[in-house]
Design an enzyme around this catalytic site. Structure first.
Site, PDB file in Angstrom:
ATOM      1  N   SER A 138       1.556   0.590  -0.724  1.00 56.38           N
ATOM      2  CA  SER A 138       1.446  -0.470   0.266  1.00 56.38           C
ATOM      3  C   SER A 138       2.771  -0.523   1.016  1.00 56.38           C
ATOM      4  CB  SER A 138       1.158  -1.791  -0.450  1.00 56.38           C
ATOM      5  OG  SER A 138       1.231  -2.873   0.454  1.00 56.38           O
ATOM      6  N   LYS A 164      -1.496   2.150   2.600  1.00 59.67           N
ATOM      7  CA  LYS A 164      -1.867   0.855   3.179  1.00 59.67           C
ATOM      8  C   LYS A 164      -0.755   0.403   4.104  1.00 59.67           C
ATOM      9  CE  LYS A 164      -2.054  -3.572   0.908  1.00 59.67           C
ATOM     10  NZ  LYS A 164      -2.694  -4.368  -0.158  1.00 59.67           N
ATOM     11  N   LYS A 166       0.757  -2.541   6.403  1.00 58.06           N
ATOM     12  CA  LYS A 166       0.717  -3.981   6.685  1.00 58.06           C
ATOM     13  C   LYS A 166       0.766  -4.184   8.191  1.00 58.06           C
ATOM     14  CE  LYS A 166       0.874  -5.757   2.482  1.00 58.06           C
ATOM     15  NZ  LYS A 166      -0.081  -6.766   1.970  1.00 58.06           N
ATOM     16  N   ASP A 192      -3.723  -3.849   6.068  1.00 54.59           N
ATOM     17  CA  ASP A 192      -3.801  -5.158   5.398  1.00 54.59           C
ATOM     18  C   ASP A 192      -3.123  -6.185   6.295  1.00 54.59           C
ATOM     19  OD1 ASP A 192      -3.921  -7.357   3.732  1.00 54.59           O
ATOM     20  OD2 ASP A 192      -2.774  -6.459   2.082  1.00 54.59           O
ATOM     21  N   GLU A 217      -8.091  -4.909   5.198  1.00 55.51           N
ATOM     22  CA  GLU A 217      -7.995  -5.922   4.141  1.00 55.51           C
ATOM     23  C   GLU A 217      -7.655  -7.289   4.729  1.00 55.51           C
ATOM     24  OE1 GLU A 217      -5.449  -4.527   0.996  1.00 55.51           O
ATOM     25  OE2 GLU A 217      -5.250  -6.484   0.061  1.00 55.51           O
ATOM     26  N   ASP A 242      -9.156  -9.815  -0.248  1.00 59.20           N
ATOM     27  CA  ASP A 242      -8.079 -10.006  -1.222  1.00 59.20           C
ATOM     28  C   ASP A 242      -7.974 -11.521  -1.471  1.00 59.20           C
ATOM     29  OD1 ASP A 242      -5.619 -10.375  -2.507  1.00 59.20           O
ATOM     30  OD2 ASP A 242      -4.456  -9.127  -1.161  1.00 59.20           O
ATOM     31  N   LYS A 266      -6.872  -8.681  -8.022  1.00 59.51           N
ATOM     32  CA  LYS A 266      -5.543  -8.905  -8.604  1.00 59.51           C
ATOM     33  C   LYS A 266      -5.770  -9.907  -9.726  1.00 59.51           C
ATOM     34  CE  LYS A 266      -3.074  -8.381  -4.229  1.00 59.51           C
ATOM     35  NZ  LYS A 266      -2.387  -9.097  -3.132  1.00 59.51           N
ATOM     36  N   GLY A 294      -1.787  -5.214  -5.977  1.00 57.95           N
ATOM     37  CA  GLY A 294      -0.483  -5.424  -6.617  1.00 57.95           C
ATOM     38  C   GLY A 294       0.244  -6.566  -5.945  1.00 57.95           C
TER      39      GLY A 294
HETATM   40  O1  OSB Z   1      -1.689  -8.534   0.204  1.00 64.31           O
HETATM   41  O2  OSB Z   1      -1.759  -7.013  -1.249  1.00 64.31           O
HETATM   42  C1  OSB Z   1      -1.128  -7.910  -0.693  1.00 64.31           C
HETATM   43  C2  OSB Z   1       2.460  -8.011  -2.010  1.00 64.31           C
HETATM   44  C3  OSB Z   1       2.701  -9.368  -1.996  1.00 64.31           C
HETATM   45  C4  OSB Z   1       1.724 -10.221  -1.531  1.00 64.31           C
HETATM   46  C5  OSB Z   1       0.496  -9.708  -1.074  1.00 64.31           C
HETATM   47  C6  OSB Z   1       0.249  -8.346  -1.100  1.00 64.31           C
HETATM   48  C7  OSB Z   1       1.262  -7.485  -1.556  1.00 64.31           C
HETATM   49  C8  OSB Z   1       1.136  -6.030  -1.555  1.00 64.31           C
HETATM   50  C9  OSB Z   1       2.009  -5.300  -2.557  1.00 64.31           C
HETATM   51  O3  OSB Z   1       0.457  -5.417  -0.776  1.00 64.31           O
HETATM   52  C10 OSB Z   1       1.360  -4.154  -3.214  1.00 64.31           C
HETATM   53  C11 OSB Z   1       2.227  -3.620  -4.338  1.00 64.31           C
HETATM   54  O4  OSB Z   1       2.459  -4.332  -5.335  1.00 64.31           O
HETATM   55  O5  OSB Z   1       2.697  -2.484  -4.215  1.00 64.31           O
HETATM   56 MG    MG Z   2      -3.648  -7.865   0.451  1.00 66.65          MG
END
Ligand code: OSB
Ligand code: MG
Length: 374
Positions: A138, A164, A166, A192, A217, A242, A266, A294
């Protein structure tokens, strides 16, 4: 064998990230992480609360979780015997609304404890099957589109099975187009949004729809299902939920409404392993694949996520990068690693979560610690 919880120790550690992690709702530089230790007859179980510093992902934060654990949740477990860890969540959940991440760290620690006591791997206790887990990365919002493209390219070269990206308003279409152009039509990329958009942005989503993303996402509000269903009807790209899936009932609602075609699980967000298993089963029944999300976990939370991701309906690569992607040094041994094909090994050859906590390092990182009493 029953588990009787005799002592509970709650800690907060401060673990510096190798690099800041920026998403549409905020940035993290040092991970403040709550860890719990449950003790029973000489055995211990570790749990990690994935809440962030601020309530910008869910209503929980490190500080609300700290209070929920010490005031209301941990006291319910102390001195109590459970025939199996499945019995823990209902006890924590009775007449306490929300606080899923606070409940989850205790509940998952009770599974870890039970697995250690019976000498079996956590994955076995959860009903897992996979020997290895496919790993994705991510990528937080980068300085520039060029920097993003280079990170995405390097990630695929390193072996990651999914990248992924952001996104947020102003850093969406151009970023994703550049990544798609650079990596080619078959590259496993997704976006995401962490709730940064509304249905007014339909025009943008139609353009994203042409990029062949694996999924988008959580584009809309953190607690929305209805509008996601409306958006999904207009797109070919699967939506993945999510934030909105806070438990089994929300998963059922999402499937009934057609709010998405993929679910990110999660365990912290839904209240732990029992709830994760329920969401997993509902999705499996409905033909909806899941993957393990995660929250920038330390090696403890990562161990729990790896065990969970060994269940059969975890069909897509998880956000489960190796320790070295996040930390100069993790708090567990061995650290979590990934092979050149983007796979992580589920520790089927070791009891409990399969890694040992480096207690000296944890003590050195601890900023507050409390033994919970009733
Ligand atoms: O939206 O998945 C998410 C981290 C903090 C809060 C929200 C998200 C995330 C990540 C981190 O995408 C993924 C990782 O732990 O590598
Ligand atoms: Mg997410």
């Amino acid at each position: 064998m029953s588990i009787e919880i005799q002592r509970i120790v709650l800690r907060e550690i401060a673990l510096p990230l190798k690099e800041p992690f920026r998403i549409s709702s905020g940035v993290q530089t040092v991970r403040r992480i709550l860890l719990v230790q449950l003790f029973s007859d000489g055995a211990e179980g570790w749990g990690e609360c994935p809440a962030g510093e601020l309530p910008n992902y869910s209503p929980e934060s490190v500080d609300t979780a700290w209070q929920a654990v010490r005031l209301w949740l941990a006291p319910r477990l102390l001195g109590r015997a459970f025939a199996a860890p499945e019995e823990v969540f209902p006890v924590l959940d009775a007449n306490i609304r929300g606080h899923h991440m606070a409940k989850a760290c205790l509940e998952m620690a009770s599974y870890e404890l039970a697995a250690r006591q019976s000498g079996e791997p956590l994955a076995a206790l959860l009903g897992g099957e996979r020997r290895t887990i496919e790993v994705g990365i991510s990528l937080g919002i980068q300085e520039s589109t060029t920097a993003l493209v280079e990170r995405a390219r390097a990630s695929l070269e390193r072996g990651y099975r999914k990248v992924k990206v952001k996104i947020m308003p102003g850093r969406d279409l151009a970023d994703l187009r550049a990544v798609r152009m650079a990596l080619g039509p078959g590259a496993p990329i997704m976006a995401d949004a962490n709730n940064a958009y509304t249905l007014k942005d339909l025009g943008l989503f139609r353009r994203l729809d042409d990029l062949g993303l694996m999924m988008i996402e959580q584009p809309l509000a953190w607690d929305d299902l209805l509008r996601h269903a409306e958006l999904q009807r207009q797109l070919r790209t699967p939506l993945c939920l999510d934030e909105s899936i806070t438990g089994p009932d929300r998963a059922e609602d999402a499937l009934a409404l057609g709010s998405g075609r993929i679910v990110n699980i999660k365990p912290g967000r839904v209240g732990g392993f029992r709830q994760s298993r329920a969401v997993h089963d509902i999705c499996a029944q409905g033909g909806v694949p899941v993957w393990c999300g995660g929250m920038l976990e330390s090696g403890v939370g990562r161990a729990h996520n790896v065990a969970l991701a060994s269940l059969p309906n975890f069909q897509l690569p998880g956000d489960l990068s190796p320790s070295e992607r996040y930390w100069e040094q993790d708090i567990v041994e061995p650290a979590w690693t990934m092979d050149a094909e983007g796979r992580m090994t589920v520790p089927w050859d070791r009891p409990g979560m399969g890694v040992e906590v480096d207690l000296d390092r944890v003590e050195a990182l601890t900023v507050r610690k409390e033994e919970i009493t009733r």
